[in-house]
Scaffold this active site. Structure first.
Site, PDB file in Angstrom:
ATOM      1  N   GLY A 119      -2.267  -0.318  12.888  1.00 43.74           N
ATOM      2  CA  GLY A 119      -0.896  -0.178  11.566  1.00 43.74           C
ATOM      3  C   GLY A 119      -1.123   1.410  10.812  1.00 43.74           C
ATOM      4  O   GLY A 119      -1.792   1.714  10.981  1.00 43.74           O
TER       5      GLY A 119
ATOM      6  N   GLN B 164      -0.181   8.950  12.085  1.00 46.31           N
ATOM      7  CA  GLN B 164      -1.594   7.748  12.000  1.00 46.31           C
ATOM      8  C   GLN B 164      -0.224   6.947  13.750  1.00 46.31           C
ATOM      9  O   GLN B 164      -1.369   7.009  14.626  1.00 46.31           O
ATOM     10  CB  GLN B 164      -1.379   7.151  11.189  1.00 46.31           C
ATOM     11  CG  GLN B 164      -2.644   7.776  10.468  1.00 46.31           C
ATOM     12  CD  GLN B 164      -2.606   6.540   9.147  1.00 46.31           C
ATOM     13  OE1 GLN B 164      -2.181   6.459   8.644  1.00 46.31           O
ATOM     14  NE2 GLN B 164      -3.671   6.483   8.336  1.00 46.31           N
TER      15      GLN B 164
ATOM     16  N   ASP C 242       5.162  -6.578  15.062  1.00 45.47           N
ATOM     17  CA  ASP C 242       4.066  -7.854  14.002  1.00 45.47           C
ATOM     18  C   ASP C 242       4.022  -7.916  12.651  1.00 45.47           C
ATOM     19  O   ASP C 242       3.782  -7.022  12.119  1.00 45.47           O
ATOM     20  CB  ASP C 242       2.959  -8.041  14.609  1.00 45.47           C
ATOM     21  CG  ASP C 242       2.299  -9.079  13.819  1.00 45.47           C
ATOM     22  OD1 ASP C 242       2.646 -10.919  14.750  1.00 45.47           O
ATOM     23  OD2 ASP C 242       1.273  -8.981  13.351  1.00 45.47           O
TER      24      ASP C 242
ATOM     25  N   LYS D 115     -14.205   7.791   9.917  1.00 48.61           N
ATOM     26  CA  LYS D 115     -13.731   8.923   9.126  1.00 48.61           C
ATOM     27  C   LYS D 115     -14.596   8.162   7.831  1.00 48.61           C
ATOM     28  O   LYS D 115     -15.070   9.224   6.781  1.00 48.61           O
ATOM     29  CB  LYS D 115     -12.074   8.897   8.254  1.00 48.61           C
ATOM     30  CG  LYS D 115     -11.799   6.856   7.896  1.00 48.61           C
ATOM     31  CD  LYS D 115     -10.868   7.443   7.431  1.00 48.61           C
ATOM     32  CE  LYS D 115      -9.772   5.996   6.966  1.00 48.61           C
ATOM     33  NZ  LYS D 115      -8.974   5.884   6.734  1.00 48.61           N
TER      34      LYS D 115
ATOM     35  N   TYR E 167       2.205 -11.661   3.877  1.00 49.78           N
ATOM     36  CA  TYR E 167       1.902 -10.730   3.677  1.00 49.78           C
ATOM     37  C   TYR E 167       2.127 -10.231   2.379  1.00 49.78           C
ATOM     38  O   TYR E 167       3.963 -10.210   2.421  1.00 49.78           O
ATOM     39  CB  TYR E 167       2.185  -9.618   4.898  1.00 49.78           C
ATOM     40  CG  TYR E 167       1.094  -9.826   6.312  1.00 49.78           C
ATOM     41  CD1 TYR E 167       0.333 -10.136   6.218  1.00 49.78           C
ATOM     42  CD2 TYR E 167       1.243  -9.130   7.552  1.00 49.78           C
ATOM     43  CE1 TYR E 167      -0.600 -10.817   7.522  1.00 49.78           C
ATOM     44  CE2 TYR E 167       0.992  -9.181   8.689  1.00 49.78           C
ATOM     45  CZ  TYR E 167      -0.946 -10.227   8.763  1.00 49.78           C
ATOM     46  OH  TYR E 167      -0.699 -10.247  10.149  1.00 49.78           O
TER      47      TYR E 167
ATOM     48  N   TRP F 210      -5.992  -7.696  16.132  1.00 53.66           N
ATOM     49  CA  TRP F 210      -5.941  -7.329  15.537  1.00 53.66           C
ATOM     50  C   TRP F 210      -6.875  -6.451  15.444  1.00 53.66           C
ATOM     51  O   TRP F 210      -7.792  -6.529  15.399  1.00 53.66           O
ATOM     52  CB  TRP F 210      -5.444  -7.834  14.159  1.00 53.66           C
ATOM     53  CG  TRP F 210      -5.910  -9.521  13.292  1.00 53.66           C
ATOM     54  CD1 TRP F 210      -6.091 -10.527  14.009  1.00 53.66           C
ATOM     55  CD2 TRP F 210      -7.356  -9.366  12.335  1.00 53.66           C
ATOM     56  NE1 TRP F 210      -7.083 -11.204  13.629  1.00 53.66           N
ATOM     57  CE2 TRP F 210      -7.851 -10.488  11.962  1.00 53.66           C
ATOM     58  CE3 TRP F 210      -7.961  -8.195  12.160  1.00 53.66           C
ATOM     59  CZ2 TRP F 210      -8.662 -11.009  11.878  1.00 53.66           C
ATOM     60  CZ3 TRP F 210      -8.145  -8.780  11.126  1.00 53.66           C
ATOM     61  CH2 TRP F 210      -8.704 -10.287  10.815  1.00 53.66           C
TER      62      TRP F 210
ATOM     63  N   PRO G  48      -7.962  -3.247  16.029  1.00 58.46           N
ATOM     64  CA  PRO G  48      -8.828  -2.495  17.292  1.00 58.46           C
ATOM     65  C   PRO G  48      -9.800  -1.768  16.716  1.00 58.46           C
ATOM     66  O   PRO G  48     -10.744  -1.375  17.212  1.00 58.46           O
ATOM     67  CB  PRO G  48      -7.404  -2.048  18.000  1.00 58.46           C
ATOM     68  CG  PRO G  48      -6.585  -1.529  17.318  1.00 58.46           C
ATOM     69  CD  PRO G  48      -6.951  -2.911  15.923  1.00 58.46           C
TER      70      PRO G  48
ATOM     71  N   ASN H 295      -2.362   6.904  17.360  1.00 60.06           N
ATOM     72  CA  ASN H 295      -2.637   6.064  17.844  1.00 60.06           C
ATOM     73  C   ASN H 295      -2.059   5.372  19.412  1.00 60.06           C
ATOM     74  O   ASN H 295      -2.537   4.895  19.810  1.00 60.06           O
ATOM     75  CB  ASN H 295      -2.090   4.929  17.066  1.00 60.06           C
ATOM     76  CG  ASN H 295      -3.185   4.590  16.185  1.00 60.06           C
ATOM     77  OD1 ASN H 295      -4.179   5.401  15.881  1.00 60.06           O
ATOM     78  ND2 ASN H 295      -3.246   4.215  15.005  1.00 60.06           N
TER      79      ASN H 295
ATOM     80  N   GLN I 259       1.013  -1.254   0.032  1.00 69.90           N
ATOM     81  CA  GLN I 259       0.303  -0.184   0.014  1.00 69.90           C
ATOM     82  C   GLN I 259       0.630   1.512  -0.705  1.00 69.90           C
ATOM     83  O   GLN I 259       0.949   2.105  -0.811  1.00 69.90           O
ATOM     84  CB  GLN I 259      -1.199  -0.098   1.250  1.00 69.90           C
ATOM     85  CG  GLN I 259      -1.686   1.284   0.808  1.00 69.90           C
ATOM     86  CD  GLN I 259      -2.736   1.501   2.173  1.00 69.90           C
ATOM     87  OE1 GLN I 259      -2.211   0.451   3.327  1.00 69.90           O
ATOM     88  NE2 GLN I 259      -3.678   1.569   2.760  1.00 69.90           N
TER      89      GLN I 259
END
Length: 332
Positions: free
Chosen positions: A284, A290, A49, A215, A54, A204, A206, A294, A27
């Protein structure tokens, strides 16, 4: 940053861990990924993690290079095995062959001699559990992993694996499920079994794939470039939350977050950390800001009145069915 034991083990992990499921290698550009890892380290996150699947193994490679010059003893690096990583029939699952080959590939990409936690990414119905646990035991006893964990296993599966782990002298210490104030399927069966067995949750999503950030607005299309518009970024997971009833109720949480002095994202992460069986919440990020936002959820205590007010709003839309702990597609 605050720290907790991973289950009843002696391993300490940061309350908030950094995960790169849908960002690194797919991404976001590599420079941005490195910046997010740097932001996590600067914020006191020590737990990272990832998984071999992935971004088709690229996520492990990016994370390995991002952490390469850090003091290894000061980090907890987790990865996983199960999903296909190649075209062959043995390039998947929890057979001895796949586990032994996969740990070597993960260590090479992560640029480390060992991982702190090696996790079964799902339960393998096509491989005897004894074979899987014996392979994990060899991984641990060879020094390639310190602890063993699982992801999205049911209470029954945890109870079956735990005595095997004890017999083989390997520490089965964690489960990694989806968990948020909208998705509580682990609470009825998995959490009680885990508390009994000494297993901690590394949760994972949350923020429910970003829905709990607020948003996404009811009656409006998702913002351009958001996760809900990108199939590579988990749009299939977020779709279950993308309806007007859910989005309307999420908007009603905003005044509660403001009263608590939290952003919506901080409220969501803090909520999962109120569960004492949760050892760490995975976040993430595609931007360092971000991460900075967080991590402020670490150490936050939500009072009983606030928790009740949250339940009053979202109660009718919360998913609690323990049968949804795993994907039906996994079953033979």
């Amino acid at each position: 940053m605050e720290f907790r034991h991973l289950g009843r083990s002696g391993l300490m992990v940061s309350e908030i861990s950094y995960g790169n499921w849908i960002t690194h290698g797919s991404q976001v550009e590599e420079d941005a990924a490195f910046a997010c890892v740097r932001a996590a380290l600067d914020a006191g996150i020590t737990t990272f993690d990832t998984a071999d699947v992935y971004a088709g193994t690229r996520a492990e490679d990016v994370l390995g290079r991002a952490l390469e010059n850090e003091r290894r003893e000061g980090l907890e690096i987790f990865t996983k095995v199960y999903w296909p990583t190649g075209p062959g029939r043995n390039d998947r699952g929890l057979s001895r062959k796949h586990i032994m080959e996969s740990i070597n590939g993960s260590l090479r990409r992560l640029r480390t001699d060992y991982v702190d936690l090696y996790q079964a990414h799902r339960y393998d119905y096509n491989t005897p559990l004894e074979e899987t646990m014996e392979a994990f035991a060899d991984v641990v006893h060879s020094g390639k992993a310190h602890y063993i964990g699982v992801s999205e296993w049911t209470a029954e599966q945890l109870r079956a694996a735990h005595p095997l782990a004890r017999e083989l002298h390997i520490p089965l210490v964690s489960n990694q499920p989806q968990y948020s104030l909208l998705w509580r399927v682990i609470e009825t069966e998995v959490v009680p079994a885990s508390e009994e067995l000494g297993i901690g949750q590394i949760v994972w999503s949350p923020m429910a794939q970003g829905v709990l950030s607020g948003k996404y607005l009811p009656g409006q299309p998702p913002p351009a470039g958001s996760r809900a518009t990108d199939e590579k970024s988990g749009a299939g997971f977020i779709s279950r939350f993308m309806n007007d009833d859910v989005l309307t109720r999420v908007q009603q949480l905003k005044p509660l977050a403001e009263q608590a002095g939290l952003s919506m994202a901080q409220l969501a992460v803090a909520w999962v950390l109120q569960n004492p069986n949760v050892s760490s919440a995975i976040i993430g990020a595609s931007r360092p800001e971000q991460v900075h936002d967080n991590v402020k959820a670490a150490g936050v205590k939500l009072d009983a009145d606030l928790l009740q007010a949250i339940d009053d709003i979202v109660g009718p839309i919360v998913e609690r069915d323990p049968a949804k702990t795993e994907s039906p597609a996994q079953r033979p």
